[in-house]
Design a protein around this motif. Structure first.
Motif, PDB file in Angstrom:
ATOM      1  N   VAL A 406     -10.169  -7.932  -5.430  1.00  0.00           N
ATOM      2  CA  VAL A 406      -9.853  -7.377  -6.745  1.00  0.00           C
ATOM      3  C   VAL A 406      -8.398  -7.693  -7.073  1.00  0.00           C
ATOM      4  O   VAL A 406      -7.653  -8.213  -6.229  1.00  0.00           O
ATOM      5  CB  VAL A 406     -10.088  -5.843  -6.793  1.00  0.00           C
ATOM      6  CG1 VAL A 406     -11.550  -5.514  -6.583  1.00  0.00           C
ATOM      7  CG2 VAL A 406      -9.222  -5.135  -5.753  1.00  0.00           C
ATOM      8  N   LEU A 448     -17.723  -6.647  -8.347  1.00  0.00           N
ATOM      9  CA  LEU A 448     -16.669  -6.630  -9.358  1.00  0.00           C
ATOM     10  C   LEU A 448     -17.245  -7.099 -10.690  1.00  0.00           C
ATOM     11  O   LEU A 448     -18.012  -8.064 -10.749  1.00  0.00           O
ATOM     12  CB  LEU A 448     -15.523  -7.533  -8.916  1.00  0.00           C
ATOM     13  CG  LEU A 448     -14.302  -7.584  -9.831  1.00  0.00           C
ATOM     14  CD1 LEU A 448     -13.578  -6.251  -9.843  1.00  0.00           C
ATOM     15  CD2 LEU A 448     -13.362  -8.702  -9.390  1.00  0.00           C
ATOM     16  N   LEU A 455     -15.463  -1.655 -10.652  1.00  0.00           N
ATOM     17  CA  LEU A 455     -16.209  -1.901  -9.421  1.00  0.00           C
ATOM     18  C   LEU A 455     -17.501  -1.084  -9.475  1.00  0.00           C
ATOM     19  O   LEU A 455     -17.453   0.140  -9.656  1.00  0.00           O
ATOM     20  CB  LEU A 455     -15.396  -1.480  -8.189  1.00  0.00           C
ATOM     21  CG  LEU A 455     -14.327  -2.434  -7.678  1.00  0.00           C
ATOM     22  CD1 LEU A 455     -13.523  -1.752  -6.581  1.00  0.00           C
ATOM     23  CD2 LEU A 455     -14.948  -3.707  -7.142  1.00  0.00           C
TER      24      LEU A 455
END
Length: 558
Positions: A406, A448, A455
């Motif tokens: 991420v 994602l 998320l």
């Protein structure tokens, strides 16, 4: 009483007529009146005598009374009850009782005396106070005679206190033991017998042999090409992105609007056991990579003939996870044979193999272009291993289920069987964010979103939870997707390219589609006969979804 009755009769006769009339009829009815009066008196006397013999005098007590306000006599207390007797009641049933087994009168006993009698009877018999002889006991006579009839509190038997080794002088730090000294009769080492020692030696020898075999024996890697020519007339392999499929697979633009898939277009068959995971070719999505419990990995065409292009064989046990690099030229596979293997997508050659004697559950390449030679793997020993760096992240309390990068690949998120979510900085072995609440369940699948802001976590309490993927990683309580059964299965979640839908499989083999804004379950399709373990929305298509299940099939929906 007889004079009173006679007086009444006399008064009745004198008052009934006047004096003149009595004089007239005196001579006429003198004899009949005498005979009538005498007969009535005789009858009354007999009746009074009968009543005196049958009727009992005195006060009678109601048997149902519990309390009296005076002192009755013995005869009154034990007088027989009036009324008919039930002939069907036995003597035991007719007896007065206030409980099932009989009649119990309340009595006051001191707490200490009651406890003494109870413990004495439980531990050893006590003296029967109702008997005159002091030598008569209740229960085990031999035990009572040894204690001479004493109660528990009178026995006076004292246990010998265990003595500790003297601790020495407190001024000497090295030799002083203090309250931590061992007992004098304490044994530190327990040695097994000779027979037990032989059995233990045999067991340890077998385990060592088994461990050596598992470490040394790894499956030989080989590949099978299923198409006639690996290259076309221009020398391009199947990794080349096609341009004649009616859609531009090289563009980075997102479809304007996505629609719900409704029908089945194609079924890829070739795996003999359940499919564990699938992944589309990065960027274009014109190829599909799948791993299965039959220890094989297969590469499929998504467009044109939808053929099986190549099979990769190299694991001795089921393959759990796969991952492409950014270019798609290489991919990693994680198997239950404790090996991570790096493959060449074009030639099918196994480039390298890695193992740390633990089972890898998930594996991910670092998405940065300058770090394509690095990858991380979540292991069964609660650690996240960073390969090509001598580093490991060991903060989880359970096996690591999934790893997701991420925040522009600077951080990655990991989930575990310890019901927690941890966020890590790359190259730092300490997590900077730890999310765990009493209400949380294990989240074995994390995806994602295409925008990189959210998320989607598949929770084991049959929900899909949404966490923010930037900065604070907070739970979005307004975005909770329900209505499917996934408890016990790591069903992969995915988003549509325009972020309008969320898709997921479930334990019943169904494909579930929710609306992102309202979290409403829009559509449900019976996709597989067994568990639908993964669902992928094609990044360039408006309504094409690929699913795989434990029935060994991979299906394309539109």
């Amino acid at each position: 009483k007889m004079p009173i009755v006679a007086g009444c009769l006399a008064a009745y006769g004198s008052d009934s007529e006047s004096e003149n009339e009595s004089a007239q009829y005196k001579s006429r009815e003198s004899r009949p009146r005498r005979s009538l009066t005498s007969s009535i008196v005789n009858l009354l006397c007999v009746r009074v005598a009968v009543l005196q013999e049958d009727v009992e005098t005195g006060t009678h007590i109601d048997p149902s009374l519990k309390e009296l306000l005076y002192n009755p006599t013995y005869e009154t207390m034990f007088a027989p009850e009036f009324g008919p007797v039930n002939p069907f009641k036995t003597q035991q049933m007719a007896a007065p009782r206030n409980m099932l087994s009989g009649y119990a009168e309340p009595a006051h006993v001191n707490d200490f005396m009651f406890e003494q009698q109870r413990r004495t009877v439980c531990v050893r018999p006590s003296v029967d106070s109702s008997q005159v002889s002091s030598s008569s006991y209740i229960g085990a006579v031999e035990e009572a005679e040894k204690k001479k009839g004493l109660t528990v509190f009178e026995s006076g038997l004292k246990k010998e206190k265990r003595k500790r080794v003297k601790g020495g002088d407190a001024s000497e730090i090295d030799s002083f033991l203090g309250p931590w000294a061992k007992y004098q009769d304490e044994k530190n080492v327990a040695k097994p017998l000779e027979e037990e020692q032989k059995e233990l030696d045999e067991i340890t020898a077998k385990r060592q042999k088994r461990g050596k075999n598992e470490e040394e024996a790894f499956a030989e890697e080989k590949t099978i090409l299923h198409v006639k020519d690996a290259y076309d007339y221009q020398g391009r392999s199947y990794l080349h992105v096609p341009q004649d499929v009616g859609i531009n697979l090289r563009s980075a633009e997102i479809p304007d609007k996505c629609y719900l898939p409704k029908k089945q277009l194609h079924v890829w068959t070739g795996h003999t056991k359940g499919v564990s995971a699938i992944q589309l070719f990065p960027g274009s999505g014109h190829l599909l990579l799948s791993c299965s419990m039959d220890c094989k990995i297969k590469l499929w065409e998504v467009y044109s003939g939808r053929r099986c292009l190549r099979t990769f064989i190299g694991h001795s046990k089921a393959v759990h996870d796969i991952c492409f690099n950014n270019a798609g030229t290489q991919f990693l596979s994680a198997g239950y044979d404790r090996y991570l293997k790096l493959w060449d997508s074009e030639t099918g050659q196994c480039i390298s193999r890695f193992t740390n004697r633990k089972v890898p559950y998930c594996v991910k390449f670092n998405p940065d272009e300058d770090k394509q030679n690095l990858f991380v793997a979540g292991m069964s020993d609660k650690k996240i291993v960073q390969v090509r760096w001598i580093d490991s992240h060991s903060r989880h309390l359970g096996a690591v289920n999934i790893i997701t990068f991420v925040d522009e690949n600077r951080r990655f998120v990991s989930t575990s069987g310890d019901k927690s979510l941890r966020v890590w900085e790359w190259d730092i072995a300490v997590d900077f964010k730890y999310i765990a609440q009493p209400s949380m369940h294990s989240m074995p699948a994390v995806t994602l979103s295409p925008s990189g802001k959210w998320l989607a976590c598949q929770s084991m309490d049959n929900q899909i939870l949404i966490f923010g993927a930037q900065n604070r990683f907070r739970l979005n309580k307004k975005k909770v997707f329900k209505g499917h059964m996934v408890a016990g299965y790591a069903c992969q979640v995915d988003f549509s390219p325009d972020m309008s839908y969320v898709v997921s499989g479930d334990a019943d083999g169904k494909l579930n589609i929710w609306d992102w804004k309202t979290t409403k379950l829009y559509h449900r399709i019976k996709a597989h006969d067994k568990v639908c373990i993964s669902a992928l929305w094609h990044p360039h298509e408006t309504s094409k979804v690929i699913t795989c299940g434990w029935d060994g099939q991979i299906k394309l929906w539109d």
